[in-house]
Design a protein around this motif. Structure first.
Motif, PDB file in Angstrom:
ATOM      1  N   ASP A  70       0.833  -1.214   0.000  1.00  0.00           N
ATOM      2  CA  ASP A  70       0.000   0.000   0.000  1.00  0.00           C
ATOM      3  C   ASP A  70       0.865   1.260   0.000  1.00  0.00           C
ATOM      4  O   ASP A  70       0.549   2.245  -0.668  1.00  0.00           O
ATOM      5  CB  ASP A  70      -0.935   0.005   1.226  1.00  0.00           C
ATOM      6  CG  ASP A  70      -2.010  -1.072   1.128  1.00  0.00           C
ATOM      7  OD1 ASP A  70      -2.315  -1.480  -0.018  1.00  0.00           O
ATOM      8  OD2 ASP A  70      -2.533  -1.482   2.182  1.00  0.00           O
ATOM      9  N   ILE A  71       1.958   1.221   0.770  1.00  0.00           N
ATOM     10  CA  ILE A  71       2.889   2.364   0.805  1.00  0.00           C
ATOM     11  C   ILE A  71       3.500   2.581  -0.571  1.00  0.00           C
ATOM     12  O   ILE A  71       3.585   3.718  -1.073  1.00  0.00           O
ATOM     13  CB  ILE A  71       3.996   2.139   1.854  1.00  0.00           C
ATOM     14  CG1 ILE A  71       3.420   2.171   3.266  1.00  0.00           C
ATOM     15  CG2 ILE A  71       5.131   3.159   1.690  1.00  0.00           C
ATOM     16  CD1 ILE A  71       2.954   3.538   3.709  1.00  0.00           C
ATOM     17  N   SER A 114       0.863   4.008  -2.982  1.00  0.00           N
ATOM     18  CA  SER A 114       0.556   5.393  -2.645  1.00  0.00           C
ATOM     19  C   SER A 114       1.699   6.330  -3.075  1.00  0.00           C
ATOM     20  O   SER A 114       1.460   7.387  -3.666  1.00  0.00           O
ATOM     21  CB  SER A 114       0.327   5.509  -1.123  1.00  0.00           C
ATOM     22  OG  SER A 114       0.147   6.856  -0.758  1.00  0.00           O
ATOM     23  N   LEU A 124       1.869   6.520  -7.048  1.00  0.00           N
ATOM     24  CA  LEU A 124       0.790   7.298  -7.658  1.00  0.00           C
ATOM     25  C   LEU A 124       0.983   8.799  -7.446  1.00  0.00           C
ATOM     26  O   LEU A 124       0.702   9.604  -8.341  1.00  0.00           O
ATOM     27  CB  LEU A 124      -0.563   6.862  -7.079  1.00  0.00           C
ATOM     28  CG  LEU A 124      -1.050   5.475  -7.502  1.00  0.00           C
ATOM     29  CD1 LEU A 124      -2.354   5.103  -6.764  1.00  0.00           C
ATOM     30  CD2 LEU A 124      -1.276   5.426  -9.015  1.00  0.00           C
ATOM     31  N   PHE A 125       1.459   9.180  -6.246  1.00  0.00           N
ATOM     32  CA  PHE A 125       1.641  10.613  -5.988  1.00  0.00           C
ATOM     33  C   PHE A 125       2.918  11.150  -6.651  1.00  0.00           C
ATOM     34  O   PHE A 125       2.883  12.180  -7.334  1.00  0.00           O
ATOM     35  CB  PHE A 125       1.689  10.861  -4.473  1.00  0.00           C
ATOM     36  CG  PHE A 125       2.016  12.290  -4.132  1.00  0.00           C
ATOM     37  CD1 PHE A 125       1.115  13.317  -4.399  1.00  0.00           C
ATOM     38  CD2 PHE A 125       3.242  12.627  -3.567  1.00  0.00           C
ATOM     39  CE1 PHE A 125       1.415  14.639  -4.110  1.00  0.00           C
ATOM     40  CE2 PHE A 125       3.556  13.946  -3.273  1.00  0.00           C
ATOM     41  CZ  PHE A 125       2.636  14.956  -3.538  1.00  0.00           C
ATOM     42  N   LYS A 167       5.803   8.050   8.560  1.00  0.00           N
ATOM     43  CA  LYS A 167       4.609   7.489   7.917  1.00  0.00           C
ATOM     44  C   LYS A 167       3.482   7.437   8.954  1.00  0.00           C
ATOM     45  O   LYS A 167       3.746   7.108  10.120  1.00  0.00           O
ATOM     46  CB  LYS A 167       4.901   6.089   7.385  1.00  0.00           C
ATOM     47  CG  LYS A 167       5.970   6.031   6.328  1.00  0.00           C
ATOM     48  CD  LYS A 167       6.123   4.624   5.731  1.00  0.00           C
ATOM     49  CE  LYS A 167       6.661   3.626   6.735  1.00  0.00           C
ATOM     50  NZ  LYS A 167       6.922   2.295   6.145  1.00  0.00           N
ATOM     51  N   PRO A 168       2.255   7.678   8.562  1.00  0.00           N
ATOM     52  CA  PRO A 168       1.819   8.125   7.224  1.00  0.00           C
ATOM     53  C   PRO A 168       2.186   9.595   7.007  1.00  0.00           C
ATOM     54  O   PRO A 168       2.161  10.386   7.937  1.00  0.00           O
ATOM     55  CB  PRO A 168       0.299   7.928   7.268  1.00  0.00           C
ATOM     56  CG  PRO A 168      -0.046   8.086   8.722  1.00  0.00           C
ATOM     57  CD  PRO A 168       1.117   7.532   9.486  1.00  0.00           C
ATOM     58  N   ASN A 172       1.043  14.532   1.791  1.00  0.00           N
ATOM     59  CA  ASN A 172       1.621  14.635   0.444  1.00  0.00           C
ATOM     60  C   ASN A 172       2.449  15.903   0.259  1.00  0.00           C
ATOM     61  O   ASN A 172       3.490  15.884  -0.397  1.00  0.00           O
ATOM     62  CB  ASN A 172       0.518  14.572  -0.611  1.00  0.00           C
ATOM     63  CG  ASN A 172       0.032  13.150  -0.835  1.00  0.00           C
ATOM     64  OD1 ASN A 172       0.703  12.184  -0.437  1.00  0.00           O
ATOM     65  ND2 ASN A 172      -1.126  12.996  -1.461  1.00  0.00           N
TER      66      ASN A 172
END
Length: 456
Positions: A14-15, A18, A21-22, A109-110, A113
């Motif tokens: 998942d990290i 994420s 994608l960013f 983390k998290p 952005n």
């Protein structure tokens, strides 16, 4: 879009998703992997700029030891890699330890952005800056090596050259300002570099500035630099040649060409050992060794009021006067052979010698362009010849620049040519052996031996 490659290493799918994608919206390439054991392959196949590295990979681990291990591994491959460590645990001591070991930054983390983008983009700027510095260092090293290969050493056995070499041995290790005088083509830049090469600054830059090519509008900005906005095209701050040469040697060639205004500005810099960039008021200290050169008669120019006496006092702690090639006759064939070897190797032509008539021609020529002209003549001869030795036709020397008593000496033997040159020098100086020997580049004893040999 920032032109940079980001590598993200984390065991959490998942990290990775994420981050990819960013970051792919902001950076030109994003690579992800789950295990740091893939690092060697990834780094060898990709030009990675920034590495986002998780600190824990084993299940239940939270002490960050794995991250620190892989950080050290990455930096052992290349200490200039930019590494940002990631962890879900806000351990300040761990962050400090990571920075001490060479990490560029630390992110929790998290993440937000905006925080992630700010951190990675700052790291990208650092990486680009480091790459630029490395590139400049390589260019500088290459230029210095090229200069060393170009100049190599001073070639010559004549009395005049031996005296200059003796002076160089004394002067080079000091920081004394040196003024080199001599006709065009006598090797002023070669001597300047020789001084630098044997100085305490040999591992720093040798900055050559041709003052003859600078007009007054460029003089100040080129030598002393300028601040952003100082004039229309000044879009960034720029250091001048003196700042760039800090710690090394600056060689100001053709200093006799400076106008009175330019002389005054240069004198101020030399007196204060500081420069002020155009458009600034801040003084910047400089530490340079100054070598200057000219073919102009500075002492006569002082009398005429065209060169400042106080500037001359600043630049000529030691003064070297280079002889013309005609004054170092014993060195002509030695230099010619040196250039023959150099250009024979450069152009892959195994030429080993000049024939006798070519040697006589070289000795009989006036060489108005001095060593530089001899160098160009030999290079052209090597390029144009079809034989295994250099003959008179290969040299392509102008008949107008031989002795007035004969045309081109192609029909003379070497001894006849040498006899003619000795007789001509003795006649010119009305029997003064010392002056004739100086013109021929011989010692008095060597000239007397030739007089006896040729029964003059």
């Amino acid at each position: 879009m920032i032109d940079a490659t980001v590598l993200v290493i984390d065991d959490d799918d998942d990290i990775l998703l994420s981050a990819r994608l960013f970051l792919k919206q902001q950076f030109s390439q994003v690579i992800t992997c789950k295990s740091p054991r893939e690092l060697n392959v990834l780094l060898s196949h990709n030009d990675v700029d920034i590495i986002l590295l998780d600190m824990n990979y084993q299940k239940g681990a939270s002490d960050g030891r794995e991250g620190l291990y892989w950080l050290e591994h990455i930096l052992s491959i290349d200490k200039d890699y930019v590494v940002i460590l990631m962890t879900a645990y806000g351990n300040v001591e761990l962050a400090v330890q990571a920075i001490k070991k060479g990490a560029t930054d630390f992110i929790l983390k998290p993440w937000e952005n905006e925080k992630l983008f700010a951190t990675v983009s700052a790291a990208s700027r650092l990486r680009q800056s480091t790459k630029k510095v490395k590139k400049l260092e390589k260019i500088h090293s290459s230029l210095q090596n090229d200069q060393a290969r170009q100049f190599e050493h001073i070639v010559g056995n004549s009395t005049a050259i031996k005296q200059l070499q003796h002076t160089l041995v004394k002067v080079a290790p000091t920081d004394a300002n040196v003024l080199i005088l001599g006709e065009n083509g006598t090797g002023k830049q070669v001597f300047a570099y020789e001084l630098h090469k044997h100085s305490q600054r040999r591992n720093h830059i040798f900055m050559h500035v041709d003052l003859g090519s600078l007009n007054e509008n460029l003089f100040e900005s080129e030598l002393f630099g300028y601040a952003k906005g100082a004039f229309t095209d000044a879009k960034d701050d720029k250091p001048g040649r003196f700042e760039l040469a800090d710690g090394g040697t600056i060689f100001l060639d053709e200093i006799g060409n400076l106008s009175s205004a330019m002389q005054a500005k240069l004198l101020t810099v030399l007196q204060n050992r500081t420069v002020t960039r155009l458009g600034e008021s801040k003084e910047r200290k400089i530490d340079v060794r100054l070598i200057t050169a000219t073919n102009m008669p500075l002492h006569e120019m002082i009398t005429k009021g065209t060169f400042r006496q106080d500037l001359l006092f600043r630049i000529n702690t030691v003064e070297l006067l280079l002889p013309s090639l005609a004054q170092r006759g014993d060195d002509i064939l030695l230099l010619a052979s040196h250039f023959l070897s150099t250009f024979g190797t450069k152009y892959h032509k195994p030429l080993y010698r000049f024939n006798t008539k070519a040697e006589a021609m070289l000795l009989g020529y006036h060489w108005p362009g001095n060593v530089r002209e001899l160098q160009h003549v030999i290079e052209r001869a090597v390029i144009m010849t079809d034989g295994s030795e250099i003959i008179p036709e290969d040299l392509q020397l102008s008949p107008q620049k031989f002795g007035s008593n004969s045309a081109m000496p192609t029909e003379m033997g070497l001894e006849e040519m040498e006899k003619m040159m000795v007789q001509k020098a003795i006649d010119k100086h009305k029997g003064n052996i010392s002056r004739a020997a100086l013109e021929l580049g011989l010692t008095r004893a060597a000239l007397y031996r030739r007089i006896e040999k040729f029964d003059l």
